[in-house]
Design an enzyme around this catalytic site. Structure first.
Site, short mmCIF file in Angstrom:
data_model
loop_
_atom_site.label_atom_id
_atom_site.label_comp_id
_atom_site.label_asym_id
_atom_site.label_seq_id
_atom_site.Cartn_x
_atom_site.Cartn_y
_atom_site.Cartn_z
CE1 TYR A 418 47.05 10.68 -27.18
CE2 TYR A 418 48.61 11.66 -28.71
CZ TYR A 418 47.35 11.63 -28.15
OH TYR A 418 46.40 12.53 -28.54
CE1 TYR A 422 49.61 4.34 -19.82
CE2 TYR A 422 49.97 5.56 -21.85
CZ TYR A 422 49.15 5.20 -20.79
OH TYR A 422 47.87 5.70 -20.72
#
Length: 742
Positions: A418, A422
């Site tokens: 997840y 990023y």
């Protein structure tokens, strides 16, 4: 085949380009079709006068947008918009105590910094009566801070809370006060602070006028990105020219190799972050913890530009003129409130936080946290409460624009997956593909993100909970096995990249850092910094004292041990151990070059010549070297390159064109005063001819010179009789080199 070219064609080719005709406002061409009627001409005159009060680069962008709005909307709407934009810019410009044109270039900022540092020096001299009077530390610091308050800058200040009625302030407060006063008197500190304030102001103006947004320049302005890339190139060139040298150990390491193998390497930084994140996930699986992924965004008033459903950027009507650091401070305040609330409620969690910018530079947070399954709803509720605490009216329909969450299902994917994109997106864009925020390749926008973090001083990655990563890195520096039963398992775990095992060996995920079994060991160097502060230098690791139990009964204490992971005595050199430069490593003082040290034989390679290596890094060859040796000055990318007194010099100003600074002026006045005093002339006529703003400086130099001459006369009167009149040479040698008669 013969080509015939007319002379007129040649003249036209080399003629300067013709400027477009027509009126302009702030460098932007005026669309005369919009200003035909009388009231339209009045609008043009009003806009011209309004834009005269701000910098041209901002005024040009505003006027271009203003004309666009005149065509699309009513004139009243365009006028209101322009007035509000100019007011926002002027509001931020008003925070500077000087006109912005005075600090718009590097040379001006250096002069301004010198003046404000001298102002603080004069304040301190006045209050202490030339350092002869004791003054209360808090009062002195408060007076010396007055110039800095006008700029909105400040060094680290003491608290002055724990004041003993008998002994006065604590030693800690006095040390911090002394360091703060030293910074306030340092023109270098002032120049850095003023430059930082100016850079952030120009970037903030770029955000307001629309130069930082999707479709233009995402995350950071094009100018700020260019400056960041130039600094990186200059830094890389400097690193390639340096060596890390340890004379005691006889070691020599090219600095570029050391940097490449450190966390300054983006690839290694990304891999380590992913490894630690995966280790946290393994710890969570071991303890049966649940994973939660959160996205927290600042309220709408912090966003200058927004993206429509058609992926078009438009100005946000709720924007209040805040800059990215304001938004980051807001998120930090809300996070501190949430963390304190969760601590009072007994909710324990750990994980990672990633800060990344929206397309207009406004930061938002991504957090991957692990918590006990029965407390996941409580964690979610507290974080949502404080994320949506302010500006609730804009969240009438849903809280998702401000706070979003995902409960991680191991069956659909790992928790690390997840947050992986990023982490990569904010380092080097590895395997991210298209950046959804900007619609361009993430590998291209990674540079913009790095420039954004540098310009606004934003910490991009933070570990929440768990052991110190510095201990982990120091353990990986130990290449040989140790006999310490506590240190050795941790060393093996770090060397094999097993973060989860390392966490357990340090005492577990819930153990506070002060109770970890392996801790950092520092070497304190007292008053070693430029400002007289104690410097804590990492030396190695130490293990804590542990109790040995037999059948559950404490029977002995194993004392902690220390192990060094870093060699002391490293210095930086422009050449290795075989060829050491004796000159300081400043930017304007390069390694010497002459016919004596140009080449001493085949054993010294040409690449090791410091001057040639420096010229090669600048892109210059031997032809350029010959020109420089004749006294020529070469201009390249805004740098003036020259060789003076056998040294290679680079400067942003042409050599010999700098106006005399305060030090040069003081030296000149001192020389003039000495000449007058030696000839027995009066100083009054000389002082009268000096400009009024420099008379005090000249008077100080003359007074210091008179005092020095009186001291030398008194000393000579006492010292000269001890020597025979014929031994004058020995007496002079002793005068300058010292003797037993001192």
């Amino acid at each position: 085949m013969t080509l015939h070219v007319e002379a007129a064609d040649v003249a036209a080719f080399f003629a300067p380009a013709k400027e477009e005709s027509g009126p302009r406002v702030a460098g932007t061409k005026v669309n005369t079709e919009l200003y035909q009627a009388r009231h339209e001409k009045d609008n043009l005159n009003w806009a011209t006068q309004l834009l005269d009060g701000i910098e041209q680069h901002a005024a040009g962008s505003l006027f271009k947008e203003y004309q666009y709005r005149l065509k699309k909307y009513k004139p009243r709407s365009a006028n209101i918009w322009l007035r509000k934009m100019v007011e926002k810019i002027q509001e931020h410009a008003a925070r500077f105590p000087l006109p912005l044109r005075m600090i718009a270039n590097e040379a001006s900022r250096a002069n301004i910094a010198r003046e404000w540092a001298n102002a603080v020096v004069n304040i301190i001299l006045t209050m202490t009566e030339q350092h002869t009077k004791k003054v209360n530390a808090e009062e002195l610091l408060n007076a010396a801070m007055e110039p800095a308050r006008k700029w909105g800058i400040s060094p680290l200040l003491p608290t002055f809370k724990n004041v003993c009625p008998i002994e006065g302030f604590s030693d800690r407060d006095l040390d911090v006060t002394a360091a703060a006063l030293a910074r306030l008197q340092d023109e270098g500190w002032w120049e850095r602070q003023i430059t930082k304030a100016w850079n952030r102001y120009t970037e903030h103006v770029a955000i307001i006028v629309g130069k930082v947004r999707r479709g233009v320049s995402p995350y950071v302005s094009y100018k700020a990105k260019q400056e960041h890339c130039e600094r990186r190139r200059a830094g890389a060139a400097w690193v390639r020219s340096m060596y890390a040298v340890n004379d005691e150990l006889g070691l020599e390491i090219p600095l570029a190799e050391a940097v490449k193998s450190s966390m300054a390497n983006p690839e290694l930084r990304r891999l380590e972050l992913m490894m630690r994140m995966r280790g946290f996930e393994e710890v969570a699986e071991e303890h049966g913890l649940a994973g939660e992924f959160y996205t927290v965004t600042a309220p709408s008033r912090y966003h200058a530009w927004t993206v429509t459903r058609k992926k078009k950027t438009v100005q946000n009507p709720r924007y209040d003129g805040s800059h990215p650091r304001d938004a980051q401070a807001h998120l930090c305040r809300q996070w501190a409130k949430a963390r304190a609330k969760l601590a009072r409620m007994g909710v324990r969690f750990f994980g990672f936080r990633v800060v990344e910018p929206h397309h207009d530079g406004t930061p938002h947070w991504h957090m991957l946290l692990f918590v006990r399954p029965e407390q996941r709803r409580l964690l979610r509720w507290v974080l949502r409460k404080y994320a949506c605490e302010h500006d609730k009216a804009e969240l009438a329909r849903t809280y998702k624009p401000r706070f979003d969450w995902v409960a991680i299902d191991p069956a659909k994917g790992s928790a690390t997956g997840y947050i992986a994109k990023y982490i990569a997106k904010n380092i080097d864009g590895f395997s991210v593909g298209i950046d959804e925020e900007t619609g361009t390749a993430a590998e291209e926008t990674a540079t913009n993100v790095a420039a954004w973090a540098s310009r606004w001083n934003v910490r991009q990655f933070q570990q929440i909970g768990g052991p110190s990563v510095t201990v982990w890195r120091e353990l990986r520096r130990l290449r040989e096995a140790t006999q310490n039963p506590i240190l050795e398992p941790a060393r093996k775990a770090a060397d094999n990249g097993k973060w989860a095992e390392f966490v357990n060996l340090m005492g577990g995920i819930d153990t506070q850092r002060k109770d970890h079994f392996v801790q950092l060991n520092h070497l304190m160097k007292f008053a070693a910094s430029k400002y007289g502060e104690d410097v804590k230098k990492l030396r190695g690791l130490r293990t804590v004292n542990t109790v040995i139990c037999v059948d559950g009964i404490p029977s002995a204490v194993r004392l902690g041990q220390e192990v060094d992971t870093r060699h002391q005595g490293w210095t930086l050199s422009r050449s290795g151990l075989g060829e050491r430069s004796e000159l300081p490593l400043s930017g304007d003082s390069r390694a010497p070059w002459s016919s004596d040290n140009k080449c001493t034989g085949d054993q010294i390679l040409a690449e090791k010549d410091p001057l040639k290596r420096e010229l090669a890094l600048l892109g210059l060859d031997e032809t350029d070297l010959a020109r420089l040796q004749t006294g020529a000055v070469i201009t390249m990318d805004g740098l003036f390159i020259s060789i003076r007194n056998g040294c290679l010099n680079t400067s942003r100003q042409r050599p010999g064109m700098n106006p005399p600074g305060r030090q040069e002026r003081a030296a000149g006045y001192r020389a003039e005063a000495m000449k007058l005093l030696r000839s027995g002339q009066d100083l009054e006529p000389w002082l009268a001819k000096i400009p009024e703003q420099y008379q005090q400086l000249a008077l100080d130099q003359a007074a210091a010179l008179i005092e020095q001459m009186e001291d030398e006369a008194n000393w000579l009167e006492d010292a000269a009789p001890k020597y025979h009149e014929d031994d004058f040479t020995n007496w002079m040698n002793d005068l300058y080199h010292g003797s037993e008669h001192e």
